[in-house]
Structure formats: C-alpha cells, structure tokens
Enzyme design. Sequence first.
Site, PDB file in Angstrom:
ATOM      1  N   HIS A 213     -13.658  -3.372  17.975  1.00 21.48           N
ATOM      2  CA  HIS A 213     -13.406  -4.675  18.587  1.00 21.48           C
ATOM      3  C   HIS A 213     -12.521  -4.492  19.813  1.00 21.48           C
ATOM      4  CE1 HIS A 213     -15.064  -6.097  14.846  1.00 21.48           C
ATOM      5  NE2 HIS A 213     -15.032  -7.342  15.291  1.00 21.48           N
TER       6      HIS A 213
ATOM      7  N   ARG B 257     -24.053  -3.510  11.365  1.00 22.71           N
ATOM      8  CA  ARG B 257     -23.944  -4.973  11.364  1.00 22.71           C
ATOM      9  C   ARG B 257     -24.966  -5.558  12.329  1.00 22.71           C
ATOM     10  NH1 ARG B 257     -19.450  -9.507  12.935  1.00 22.71           N
ATOM     11  NH2 ARG B 257     -19.215  -8.308  14.849  1.00 22.71           N
TER      12      ARG B 257
ATOM     13  N   GLU C 260     -18.746 -16.682   7.922  1.00 18.91           N
ATOM     14  CA  GLU C 260     -17.792 -16.738   9.028  1.00 18.91           C
ATOM     15  C   GLU C 260     -17.281 -18.134   9.350  1.00 18.91           C
ATOM     16  OE1 GLU C 260     -18.666 -13.631  12.220  1.00 18.91           O
ATOM     17  OE2 GLU C 260     -20.655 -13.976  11.377  1.00 18.91           O
TER      18      GLU C 260
ATOM     19  N   ASP D 156     -13.898 -16.023  13.316  1.00 17.08           N
ATOM     20  CA  ASP D 156     -14.738 -17.154  13.689  1.00 17.08           C
ATOM     21  C   ASP D 156     -14.396 -18.405  12.890  1.00 17.08           C
ATOM     22  OD1 ASP D 156     -16.804 -16.365  15.789  1.00 17.08           O
ATOM     23  OD2 ASP D 156     -16.954 -14.704  14.396  1.00 17.08           O
TER      24      ASP D 156
ATOM     25  N   ARG E 227     -10.477  -8.994   8.877  1.00 11.43           N
ATOM     26  CA  ARG E 227      -9.255  -9.430   9.555  1.00 11.43           C
ATOM     27  C   ARG E 227      -9.171  -8.837  10.955  1.00 11.43           C
ATOM     28  NH1 ARG E 227      -5.161 -11.734   6.725  1.00 11.43           N
ATOM     29  NH2 ARG E 227      -5.396 -11.906   4.469  1.00 11.43           N
TER      30      ARG E 227
ATOM     31  N   ARG F 253     -16.633 -15.597  22.082  1.00 11.10           N
ATOM     32  CA  ARG F 253     -16.203 -14.837  20.914  1.00 11.10           C
ATOM     33  C   ARG F 253     -14.747 -15.136  20.588  1.00 11.10           C
ATOM     34  NH1 ARG F 253     -19.464 -10.915  18.964  1.00 11.10           N
ATOM     35  NH2 ARG F 253     -21.240 -10.257  20.223  1.00 11.10           N
TER      36      ARG F 253
END
Length: 974
Positions: free
Chosen positions: A164, A454, A564, A601, A639, A770
């Site tokens: 991320h 994913r 989410e 999210d 997280r 995002r």
Amino acid sequence: MQLSATSGRTSFRVSQDLRTGPANFLSGLRDDDSLLRQVFFSILRHHHPNLAAKVDVIYALSQAWCTSQSDNDFELMVKYVSDLKPEERILVASSFSHMLNLHNLTEEVNSSQIGRAVRLGEMDSPTRDTNHSLLKLTTTNGFTPQQVYDTLCSQTVELVLTAHPTQALRASLLKKYAIVRRELDTLHSKRMSEYEKIETLEAIRAAVQAAWRTDEIRRSKPTPQDEMRSGLSYFSTVIFDVVPVFHRRVDTALEKLGLPRLPLDRALFKFGSWMGGDRDGNPNVTAETTRDVVVLARLEAVNVYFRQVEGLMFDLSIWRCSPEMKELAERLAAAESRDAARVAEERKRRNYVDFWAPIPPTEPFRVVLAHMRDRLYNTRQVLHQCLIHTHMSVRGALEEAGAYVDIEDMARPLKLMYDSLMSTGDESVANARLLDLLRQIRTFGLCMMGLDVRQESTRHTEVMDAVTTYLGLGSYASWDEPKRLAFLLGELQGKRPLMPPGMDMSPEVKEVVRTLRILSELPGDSLGAYIISMAKTASDVLAVVLLQRETGVRPALRVVPLFETLDDLHNAPGTMTTLLGNDWYRGHINGVQECMIGYSDSGKDAGRLAAAWALYETQEKLVEVAAGCGVRLVLFHGRGGTVGRGGGPTHMAIRSQPSGTINGHLRVTVQGEIIEQQFGEKEVCFRTLDLYTSAVLEAALDPPPAPAQEWRDLMSLLATESCDMYRSVVYRTPEFYDYFMQSTAASELGRLNIGSRPSSRKSGGIETLRAIPWIFAWTQQRLHLPVWLGIGEALEAAIDKGYGPVLQDMYANWPFFTSTLDLVEMVLAKADSRLSAFYERTLVDSSLAPLGQRLRELLAKTQQNILIVVRKSVLLEGNTPSQMSTPNLDEKIRLRSPYVAPLNVLQALSLQGLRKFRDGGDTEYNPSDPEIIDLLSRDPHKKGEGAQHPFVSAMDDCLMITIKGIAAGMQNTG
C-alpha cells in the site's frame, strides 16, 4: 556535544558522556534531537551558509509560534517563508524534512534504550510483553503453567506485508537513516573511548551528509517487483535473524515456569505478502508480475538458507552421532561417489565452478549438510533460470531438477541432526545455531512469505459471464443470486470441463484466467489466500472456487471474502450463513473458513466510529455463524497505518477485539510505512514480535468481558448518529468535494511515486477515491477530518440525553471503547486548526470559507466532548513522564511541531504558486544557483521538448518534499 566547522569538515569535541540512563529518558531524547540538529546544520552551513542562516531563523520563528500560539508569531513565520525565492523554498523544505526524519530516529533510539533498560533490570518491565503475560496468566488469572504452555504452542500470528503506497521515504534514504540510528544507539549502549566516540560521530555525519545529497523524490513509479524487493530486504537484514532470537527469549521465559522449550515444529509467526499479488485496481500487477515475485521470494529464502547451512558446516565438525544419522550420511556419501562423474560433467556443461572440497565420511553432519548445500545451490540456479525464461513452469522446473520444493525435505535431515546431538549428550550444540535454523524453516518455509492474490469480485463475474454466454447458457451477470448459486454448486459437484479451449475473452477476462493458470504452475507453498475485494454474496466465493478448479490450481488456494463497506459488513453474516450452510462447501473447506474485514473503506464510507462498531459487531456475528455451522473462523484484519484506516498500537488493537474472535490465530496486514516502523531495526522487530505474541496469548486466555447491553445500545446510537453526521458532510454537502480538492494536496498525491497503484479506482468524486489518499490529504492539511468527523456530535447528543456518566463508565471499563477514544484523542492532539485555516486562506475560494469554518467548529466540538468523556481538561493530559518512565506522546508532538509547521506553510504556498501558474499566471523565474539548476533537471519530465517551466519544476519539487516531510512529522501517511 560541541561542533565546529573547520576546512569543510566538521570536527567533534565530546564534552559529555552521551549515555543516558533510564532516570531521564526525556532529557536524553532532547539531547539526541539537539545533537542531530547540530550535525545537520554543520552540513548545511558547509554547503549553503546563507540558507543555513535562514533555516535557523525559520526554526526559531516556528518554535516561538508553537510555544505562544500567537497570531502575530504565526504571521511573522509566514511572512519570512513567503519571501523565500523558489529555489530557497526547495532547500528549506528539504532541510526541515531531513530534520524531522532525524528527529524520528531519536525517538526510535529512545525506545531501544528503554527496552535495554528493562532487560538490564534498571527499569520496571512494561505490562505488554510475553514474559509479563506468562506471569500474569499464571499468578493473577489462575491458569496452570501447562494450560498457558498449551495455548501458546497452538497460537499463530500471520503478518501480511502489503505494498500500500503509504511509505513516503525512498529506500535509499531509509538505509542512510538506519546507519544514523545504529550509530546513535551505539553512543548510548556501548562503553567507548574518546576516539571511538569521535569516529562514531563522524559516521553519523557521513550518513547525514549522504542523505542530504540524495534526491528525496522518486522520479518514477516503482514496479510491483521493486515493491517486493523492498519488502524482502526487511527479511534478509532484520526479520530472519530476529525470529530465532525471539523464540529463544520465549524459551527462557517458559523455563522460569518449569516448562519445556517451544516444540521444534511450531512457529509463533508466519509471514505473508500482497506485493505483486494485489491486483485490485492496479493494472501494473499482471499474471507475469505474480510469477516474478514468487520466484524472487523463493530466491531470497534459498539464499539465506544457503548461508545458514554453510555456517553450520563449520559448527558441526562432530564425528559422534546416532545410528540413524550415520546411516543417512553413509547413504548420501555413497550416492555422491556414484554420481561424482555425472555431476562433474553437468557442472562443466553449465559452467559451474566446482570449488567445494569433498567431505570425509568421518564427519557425518558435514556430509549431510554438504548435500543440503549442493541442493540449495541447484535450487538457486533453477530459480535464476525461471526468472530469465518466463515460459517455464516454476514448479515443474524445480521438480524436474530435483531442487527443493517441499520444506520437509530440509526439515527432516535437520531434525535428525538435532535428535542425534541430543542423544549423544551434545545438547548445547543442538540448541545453538541448529535450533535457530529449525525455527527459521518452520517460520519462513521455502517461500519466505506466502503470496496472497487479491482481485475485485466483479472481475470474476465478468469471467463467469463470458463462459455462460459462450456456452449459450445465458448471461451470468444478469442472473439473480439464487440462480447463480444453483449453477455454481451444480458445476462444482459435476465433472464436466467448463472452459472450452479457444473461448472468446476480453482482455480483462483473459488476464484473470491467465493469472489463475500461472498460479497452477507455481509451488503451492508460495501461495496464501485468494482475497475477493468488494465481496458481497456467497456466489462471489463459489465463483473463485470453480475458476480455480477449471484452471488447474492444485492445491486450491483458500478463498477469502473481504467485506469493506458498511453495508457489506452488515450483510456479511447473512452471506456467510448461506455459504457455510451448504454441505458441499463445508466439506470443501475442511472445517476452516477465513474472512477478511476492511478497516479503510469502511471508515471512508461511514466515519471512524460507525465503522469501528460495525467491525466489532460483524466479527461477533461471523464467529457465531461459523460456530453454528461447525466451522472454525479465522479473521483477517485489513488494518492500515493511520487511525483513520484502523491503525493504532498493536497491543491495544488486539486486546480491544471482541471476546472469542481471535482464539489463538491472528492474521493482519502490515502496510506501507508501518513495515519500517515495526521491522526497520532488530530491537524494534523484537518488540513487535513480543507485542503480538503477548496480546494474542492474553486474548485467548483472558479476553475482555462482554460489554453490558446498555453499553451496546448506546454504542449503536453513537454509531448511527456519527454516521449520519459524517455522511451529511462528506457525501451530502454539495460544496464539500470542491473544498476538499482545493484545500488539500489530494490532486498532487498521485505524483509522489510511492507505490505502483493508482490513487483512484476510476475518475469521479469522493466515492471513487481510495482510502489512502483520502486520509493522506487530510493528514497533510492537519485537519485529520476522517478520524473524528461525526464523533463530537454523537457524543454531544448522548451527553445531552444524560448518558455522560455511562460514557465515562464505558471509557473506563470497556477496552474497545477505551482504545477507540484514545486513538481519536491522539489524532486530535496532532490536528491544528490554525494551520488548516492557513491552507484555506491561501488556497480556497472565498465562497467555500463558511464550510471550512464549520469544519473547524466541529473539530473544536469533538475535542470538547472527548475531554468530557475521558475526564481531562486538555488532550493527552495526565501522562507526564516521571523519572523512571518514557517521554509521553504529548512531549513528542511538541518536539516535532517546530519542524512540521514551516513545512505546512511551504506546502500551502507551493500549491498556491502552482495553481496560479496553471491558471495563466506569468511568473518570471530563472534560477541562477548551479545546484538548483541541476536539482530541477533530475526529473526527465522537466527537460527537453515539452519541459516544464522552471517555476513549476521548483514548486513541484518543493511540494513533493513537503508532503514527505509532513508525513514524517505526523509519523504516518495513509
């Protein structure tokens, strides 16, 4: 410490002993901060004497304002910064960014000192470590040592490192800062002569100077392969070595309770990865990318094992062994003798250098280890070939070459060696490096960290729709859920092939199928879970199960739905009831189901408080559903690093989970900058492992009590009220999006190049952004809105209805509520409405100013109501360091603030300059400083045909540097 510049070189004269005892850690933190600031200024004066004087003035003005909070002091600082030339702004921003990062190192060293003081008995042990947990559970909670031992031996924590894009610092700078951190820690921890101190300080200066002369800005986006290499570097330099040390420390704690060591086949930790497997909204992650990162991870594992085995060959020169060990050594020696000619010819054909001397059979351990070394060497060569020849099946190539594919092939001979040494009375040798290697292979396997894949649920729907349309069965995408389920279960229980060769596929469908086919060619132990983002229905899970079967993925990856949004969380129990209620599916999963819950999210969708409560209730309900179906549920916590994305102190986060939802198995993501914060240094890594182990053990044996029904009812009211308020501002205030885009650097964040993933899934408003840039932008602007918006109004409404005492009781006695408000309080302490107002004054249309004023009033209201509930007069009150305690967060924020404020001012001014220029402003700017001209020419997009205007280049660089610097000051990004 006194510094003086002489002939371009800084000489250091040590005027005091820098080793700070545990009696005054706060003083030590300030001294270290002062030391590194002096080192930096000596370098700055050497290269830019005039600029150094200006930076000194700005720092003094910033300190004055941070102390007084006077408008006059603030305007003095703004005026001085505004008068800087564009090139000066770049270097001033860079100066404060570096000073912030250096200050952060002092905090990390301070933490290491505290840990060292605890180990030396100079300071009381913290309440959050494994040793304390073992004693507490056996002496206070009444568990027998055997009960605690059995629970500990059955628990596993899996930490999943993700790419991320929240690590704003380049790896090149992180490595240089790591040198500074190590050398500064040495000054505190080692008895040194005057010469050694001077040499250590020179090493610090060299690293600081190298960091200053390194470009802070990534000039191109990293590839997913780059992200994986970066993640793997933490294993080779820190994690791999710390894991056996931590296991030894646990063994020692167990021994004090009269308990045996941890079993050799047990690993307290496993590691996973999303780097190169997370393709949700990231077009840069392809099937070939996934193959590459799997090979890279296996290469890293083979390399570290190769070094370990070679080291053991020097240790185990022992001749005496058990009959079983002797038999294995003789068999391998005989095989080696028979194959010698063939092996030599093969080595010659492949140009391998045969530089290893043969091992005499009188050294049986070395014979076996030499065989393992040769096989690891062969495995490495095959993996290199797989990187070069992308058409090769990785699994097939390894199997064909007789390379290592199954970790048990390594574990068996090592375990035989261990048993042999124990049987011959050589326990100390067995429990030295050999024991460490056994622990390492159980933790890291042959893959180092298993790769999760994913993908978004709609992608699988597109594949199924292509299949049913091609076969003339209709459009799967248009079917309702019952029809989809009936079709999928019918196919899963049947035997016919579903995907005919030559089927027409769109590029998107082809990529999903190609990825699955690549997975079928990879070693099974390299793969973890298949995560379905935006999962909503049972058919989303069954579709992936079916597609794996059709593409030959064996063994099949476990399929994990990721819930989410707020609606997805509320609907999750129903979805899992449908799924787990099916007999075929229960048999397929073999009694274990994993579900992932998304913190980011959900927070962006509903606000932090409503999301936190939805996550809490959903976990409880999912566990209940699974138990009712006779299935063990494993929860995977998605997280982020910041509070707005579910982040927070490790021990607090785990201990505040609802009772019965962890049960000895925790899986959690470690994202972005948190990887560096938890694994960047060995002492910190050890502490991270300790916190996770302690918290999971206590969660299993001493879970928090169930909240009273009155608390639950009130929490539901708070969640509803806060969600309504949050959404009314974020999604139902027409001018909010414009205010957000104008007052923050949101539109510029995509140019940071801190990750391979785009900042938005698609073009649009807040809904398509995002969660990371959403949090990132508000953090930079210092309002931190996503963390607190809605909470103040919810608390105020409850207090007005007479629930004040109940809220205070909840805060005092309910870990979930305590941790939630503590984290919000911490973020509120970092917020600064005066700086946020400056962004607005500088950047926002005057017509939007009333909205900004309203947001700041809501911030103040939240602060007031939080203080009422936590019973404090000011934020972070009541945590003043004593002589034997650590510097508190309030003091750390105060030390960072004078560095951060100038960066905020520079960021707002840079945004203003860029926007005015792009709106048609004519700015005359011709830099004359050769170094600045060189600085602005490093970006290939800023020179040649179509080059940017020098002013734009200057402001752009300044902006990027301030973003990184403020992230360092807040100690988080997204």
